[in-house]
Design a protein around this motif. Structure first.
Motif, PDB file in Angstrom:
ATOM      1  N   ALA A  22     -10.265  -3.591   5.260  1.00  0.00           N
ATOM      2  CA  ALA A  22     -11.349  -3.066   6.092  1.00  0.00           C
ATOM      3  C   ALA A  22     -12.566  -3.985   6.120  1.00  0.00           C
ATOM      4  O   ALA A  22     -13.222  -4.124   7.158  1.00  0.00           O
ATOM      5  CB  ALA A  22     -11.752  -1.677   5.602  1.00  0.00           C
ATOM      6  N   PRO A  34      -6.279  -0.177   3.461  1.00  0.00           N
ATOM      7  CA  PRO A  34      -7.744  -0.066   3.319  1.00  0.00           C
ATOM      8  C   PRO A  34      -8.407  -1.319   2.774  1.00  0.00           C
ATOM      9  O   PRO A  34      -9.575  -1.575   3.066  1.00  0.00           O
ATOM     10  CB  PRO A  34      -7.915   1.117   2.355  1.00  0.00           C
ATOM     11  CG  PRO A  34      -6.602   1.267   1.660  1.00  0.00           C
ATOM     12  CD  PRO A  34      -5.574   0.824   2.652  1.00  0.00           C
ATOM     13  N   GLU A  35      -7.683  -2.125   1.997  1.00  0.00           N
ATOM     14  CA  GLU A  35      -8.303  -3.307   1.410  1.00  0.00           C
ATOM     15  C   GLU A  35      -8.720  -4.329   2.463  1.00  0.00           C
ATOM     16  O   GLU A  35      -9.545  -5.202   2.206  1.00  0.00           O
ATOM     17  CB  GLU A  35      -7.362  -3.968   0.406  1.00  0.00           C
ATOM     18  CG  GLU A  35      -6.089  -4.518   1.016  1.00  0.00           C
ATOM     19  CD  GLU A  35      -5.051  -4.873  -0.041  1.00  0.00           C
ATOM     20  OE1 GLU A  35      -4.783  -6.068  -0.201  1.00  0.00           O
ATOM     21  OE2 GLU A  35      -4.534  -3.967  -0.684  1.00  0.00           O
ATOM     22  N   THR A  53       0.810  -1.209   0.000  1.00  0.00           N
ATOM     23  CA  THR A  53       0.000   0.000   0.000  1.00  0.00           C
ATOM     24  C   THR A  53       0.848   1.265   0.000  1.00  0.00           C
ATOM     25  O   THR A  53       0.555   2.228  -0.716  1.00  0.00           O
ATOM     26  CB  THR A  53      -0.939   0.010   1.221  1.00  0.00           C
ATOM     27  OG1 THR A  53      -1.785  -1.142   1.172  1.00  0.00           O
ATOM     28  CG2 THR A  53      -1.802   1.269   1.250  1.00  0.00           C
ATOM     29  N   GLU A 105      -4.318   1.216   8.026  1.00  0.00           N
ATOM     30  CA  GLU A 105      -3.713   1.937   6.905  1.00  0.00           C
ATOM     31  C   GLU A 105      -3.701   1.101   5.628  1.00  0.00           C
ATOM     32  O   GLU A 105      -3.316   1.594   4.567  1.00  0.00           O
ATOM     33  CB  GLU A 105      -2.298   2.378   7.270  1.00  0.00           C
ATOM     34  CG  GLU A 105      -2.268   3.452   8.338  1.00  0.00           C
ATOM     35  CD  GLU A 105      -0.846   3.845   8.733  1.00  0.00           C
ATOM     36  OE1 GLU A 105      -0.003   3.999   7.831  1.00  0.00           O
ATOM     37  OE2 GLU A 105      -0.591   3.982   9.950  1.00  0.00           O
TER      38      GLU A 105
END
Length: 325
Positions: free
Chosen positions: A213, A210-211, A156, A208
């Motif tokens: 979440a 986000p995928e 990320t 941090e």
């Protein structure tokens, strides 16, 4: 009473006696559980639930073993030394299953990764994870959710560092403070007092990435052979688990029980629960984001290719059959 009526009464009574005997036998169902990392909120459900009587009500007795992380937990289940594993990284489970390991996913342990954080010594000069380029960054064990998040942070943020297995939060902190590791990992309540005292600073959080979440980054697993032999009893384990989870979020006495178990105070216990562990993230009956998890598992070389539909159906039994709510 006529003999015919007496026989009819006895015949009607036999099923009730048989049912009663079955319930007495079921009260002796014992399960060995391997659980990663004693002390965090997510992993308290089974022990605190057993102490509060929820598993006894379902005729279940738990024998609990705490491990250094999801990798060790998974190996215990594969070997058959544990019937159930709690808090195991989903990538690792899928990869092991693809290689023929006897595993079933019976529930989701954690959706999202907001509970995990990475830290450095305050005087280290590392203020964000980007400052850790070329340095060592900790995770617990291979195949664990912390392993998953460290890989996700690299992807990320585009930062290259050296992921390093360090075991439990306690052993990781020792390695960080002694200079063996640059960036450690933990989940609350562990390390919160050190952060408040200024000895360490948070440099990254699992959120941090986000995928993650809406993905079940950790799952509950069963040894497939044990599950097939005792599926009904596994269903009662999950029923007790749900009741214990509801209690942890509804009864103030549960916060006191957790605080005593984790060696902290009730105020910090409430902070840990409310800030890091929303109840919806611990909902056990649906494995979330499975398709995306498989894609990432291929990217990170846990899987050679996404699992086929029949493989998924065989592996993931959460919320179905005897495990249905």
């Amino acid at each position: 009473m006529k003999r015919r009526d007496a026989l009819r009464l006895i015949g009607a009574t036999i099923p009730a006696i048989a049912l009663s005997s079955s319930r007495v036998w079921a009260a002796e169902d014992k399960f060995k559980l391997a659980i990663g990392q004693r002390g965090n909120w997510e992993n308290s459900v089974c022990e605190l639930g057993q102490n509060a009587g929820f598993f006894k009500k379902q005729g279940i007795t738990l024998e609990l073993l705490y491990t250094e992380g999801g990798g060790q937990t998974q190996q215990a289940v594969i070997a058959g030394s544990a019937d159930i594993g709690i808090g195991v990284g989903t990538y690792g489970v899928m990869g092991a299953s693809a290689k023929g390991a006897p595993l079933k996913i019976i529930g989701s342990s954690m959706t999202g990764a907001n509970d995990l954080y990475w830290y450095a010594k305050t005087e280290s000069g590392i203020k964000t994870i980007k400052d850790a380029a070329g340095k060592t960054v900790a995770y617990s064990t291979n195949g664990s959710s912390t392993n998953l998040v460290v890989l996700g942070l690299q992807k990320t943020l585009g930062v290259k560092f050296t992921p390093t297995a360090t075991g439990s939060p306690a052993s990781t902190l020792t390695q960080v403070m002694s200079g063996q590791i640059d960036v450690g990992w933990a989940s609350p309540p562990f390390g919160v007092k050190d952060i408040d005292a200024g000895r360490i600073r948070i440099v990254a959080r699992g959120g941090e990435v986000p995928e993650f979440a809406n993905q079940s980054v950790r799952v509950m697993i069963a040894n497939a052979g044990a599950f097939e032999q005792r599926a009904e009893a596994y269903g009662r384990v999950m029923k007790a688990y749900r009741e214990a989870l509801d209690w942890l979020y509804s009864d103030p006495a549960a916060l006191d029980a957790y605080a005593a178990w984790a060696g902290t105070d009730a105020a910090l216990a409430k902070r840990v629960r409310d800030e890091f562990y929303p109840k919806k993230n611990l909902a056990p009956d649906t494995v979330n984001g499975l398709d995306k998890l498989m894609v990432d598992a291929v990217t990170y070389k846990y899987l050679p290719a996404p699992l086929q539909a029949d493989q998924v159906k065989k592996l993931v039994v959460a919320g179905t059959g005897p495990l249905a709510p």
